[in-house]
Design a protein around this motif. Structure first.
Motif, PDB file in Angstrom:
ATOM      1  N   GLN A   1       0.818  -1.209   0.000  1.00  0.00           N
ATOM      2  CA  GLN A   1       0.000   0.000   0.000  1.00  0.00           C
ATOM      3  C   GLN A   1       0.853   1.260   0.000  1.00  0.00           C
ATOM      4  O   GLN A   1       0.571   2.196  -0.735  1.00  0.00           O
ATOM      5  CB  GLN A   1      -0.919   0.010   1.224  1.00  0.00           C
ATOM      6  N   ASN A   2       1.888   1.279   0.823  1.00  0.00           N
ATOM      7  CA  ASN A   2       2.733   2.464   0.944  1.00  0.00           C
ATOM      8  C   ASN A   2       3.861   2.391  -0.084  1.00  0.00           C
ATOM      9  O   ASN A   2       4.733   1.522  -0.005  1.00  0.00           O
ATOM     10  CB  ASN A   2       3.307   2.559   2.355  1.00  0.00           C
TER      11      ASN A   2
ATOM     12  N   PRO B   1       2.332  13.331   1.443  1.00  0.00           N
ATOM     13  CA  PRO B   1       1.771  12.019   1.099  1.00  0.00           C
ATOM     14  C   PRO B   1       0.352  12.131   0.555  1.00  0.00           C
ATOM     15  O   PRO B   1      -0.435  12.965   1.006  1.00  0.00           O
ATOM     16  CB  PRO B   1       1.802  11.260   2.429  1.00  0.00           C
TER      17      PRO B   1
ATOM     18  N   HIS C   1      -3.031   9.867  -0.016  1.00  0.00           N
ATOM     19  CA  HIS C   1      -3.788   8.647   0.232  1.00  0.00           C
ATOM     20  C   HIS C   1      -4.793   8.518  -0.913  1.00  0.00           C
ATOM     21  O   HIS C   1      -5.756   9.275  -0.989  1.00  0.00           O
ATOM     22  CB  HIS C   1      -4.487   8.731   1.582  1.00  0.00           C
TER      23      HIS C   1
ATOM     24  N   ILE D   1      -0.646   4.750  -0.829  1.00  0.00           N
ATOM     25  CA  ILE D   1      -0.050   5.980  -0.301  1.00  0.00           C
ATOM     26  C   ILE D   1       1.100   6.316  -1.236  1.00  0.00           C
ATOM     27  O   ILE D   1       2.052   5.541  -1.375  1.00  0.00           O
ATOM     28  CB  ILE D   1       0.471   5.807   1.135  1.00  0.00           C
ATOM     29  N   THR D   2       1.011   7.449  -1.903  1.00  0.00           N
ATOM     30  CA  THR D   2       1.983   7.799  -2.928  1.00  0.00           C
ATOM     31  C   THR D   2       2.222   9.306  -2.902  1.00  0.00           C
ATOM     32  O   THR D   2       1.993   9.969  -1.876  1.00  0.00           O
ATOM     33  CB  THR D   2       1.495   7.315  -4.312  1.00  0.00           C
TER      34      THR D   2
END
Length: 360
Positions: free
Chosen positions: A121-122, A131, A133, A199-200
């Motif tokens: 996910q992260n 960040p 979401h 999360i990017t």
């Protein structure tokens, strides 16, 4: 709308617009045009009635509100009891006016797709920036139901416009430093509501393209012990964008404001303009978590796919524990100078017709 998009495609082909520096974009323009003209084309808006009546729109809206509030509480910007909800009837009425969709590729996978990425996910690793979401909601436009058994792959540049896992002239300074990290790349499965969560970062800009994220939707893939996937089919190859005024605010904060590459705005990006044709909207909906950009962002986008469609994007590298290694025979190897997909040849009218037939 078909006549408008066909005219736009003709202008773009004649003008020699580029997707990446020196890249060949004829095929991408033509494939997108074929998608727009496809007689069986459906998008998320086509499913509005079904999605509203089954309660999916209501549930997704309430889930998104709850998720944003959860993020704000966790960051100290709200109290648990302070959530403010929007009228669901208003949301249902507006839903589908603009929504992302595809039967054929929205856009090219580009020269920097690295296959073999991890399910996680992260995606940040050590990359800096506010960040994001990101929730990607996948809908089957043939059944108007959420796609609950797919893998969503996501990748984009870092804040200064560099892709990890690859080395190429035009990718940052062209050095091999980015080859040894897989930051901002990964996959997530869709859940019971058709949502994959990452999360990017908001992608940075680079020469020739507006800021954009890449995505690929995988179906029927096998989960491997090393936390990657294998096999299956790909129904969708797309790109997501950021509204220009909001993007300007992002570009003003660190480390985005250290990016020295020339910036292309959405209005001057041909794939963005074609992505907006036919009632589609490839722009993410973004909310502040706190009072400013640096406090973090929450983004969502809905993507309509036909799970039976089969696309064949081509990776340039394969991710390993030692970094990105070349995929033998990739048409992107040597980009942007010597690859099979390099160069540009303005097509004649008969070439355009032939390519459109091939794309369909």
């Amino acid at each position: 709308m078909v006549h408008v998009s066909q005219a736009l495609a003709a202008v773009l082909l004649a003008s020699g617009a580029i997707a990446h520096p020196s890249g060949n974009t004829n095929k991408e323009i033509l494939r997108r045009q074929a998608h727009l003209d496809h007689p069986e084309r459906r998008n998320v808006a086509s499913c509005k009635r079904d999605l509203v009546e089954t309660g999916w729109v209501r549930d997704q809206h309430q889930r998104r509100e709850a998720r944003l509030h959860e993020l704000r509480v966790a960051a100290g910007f709200a109290k648990p009891h302070e959530m403010v909800r929007r009228d669901v009837a208003e949301v249902e009425e507006e839903y589908g006016i603009n929504a992302a969709c595809t039967l054929d590729p929205e856009a090219t996978e580009g020269p920097y797709w690295v296959t073999g990425e991890l399910i996680r996910q992260n995606l940040l690793n050590t990359e800096k920036g506010p960040p994001v979401h990101l929730d990607i909601n996948v809908v089957d436009t043939t059944t108007c139901k959420p796609v609950t058994d797919a893998y969503v792959e996501m990748w984009g540049t870092n804040a200064t416009g560099v892709y990890t896992g690859v080395q190429a002239r035009g990718n940052g300074d062209g050095s091999n430093t980015a080859v040894f990290t897989n930051a901002l790349r990964g996959l997530q499965p869709t859940g019971a509501n058709g949502t994959a969560t990452f999360i990017t970062l908001i992608p940075g800009h680079y020469v020739g393209r507006a800021n954009h994220l890449h995505t690929i939707i995988h179906h029927g893939a096998k989960l491997l012990p090393n936390n990657t996937i294998q096999g299956g089919t790909i129904s969708h190859v797309g790109q997501f964008y950021v509204e220009q005024n909001f993007l300007a605010r992002v570009e003003a904060v660190s480390p985005y404001n250290t990016n020295k590459q020339a910036q292309t705005k959405n209005a001057n990006d041909f794939l963005f303009n074609m992505g907006k044709q036919g009632g589609d909207d490839p722009v993410m909906k973004i909310s502040l978590i706190g009072a400013k950009i640096e406090d973090g962002l929450y983004a969502t986008i809905d993507v309509g796919v036909n799970p039976k469609a089969k696309q064949n994007p081509q990776p340039v590298n394969f991710w390993t524990e030692k970094g990105g290694i070349p995929v033998p025979g990739s048409p992107w190897t040597g980009y942007p100078d010597t690859c099979k997909n390099c160069g540009f040849r303005p097509p004649k009218e008969r070439d355009v017709e032939g390519e459109l037939e091939d794309a369909e």
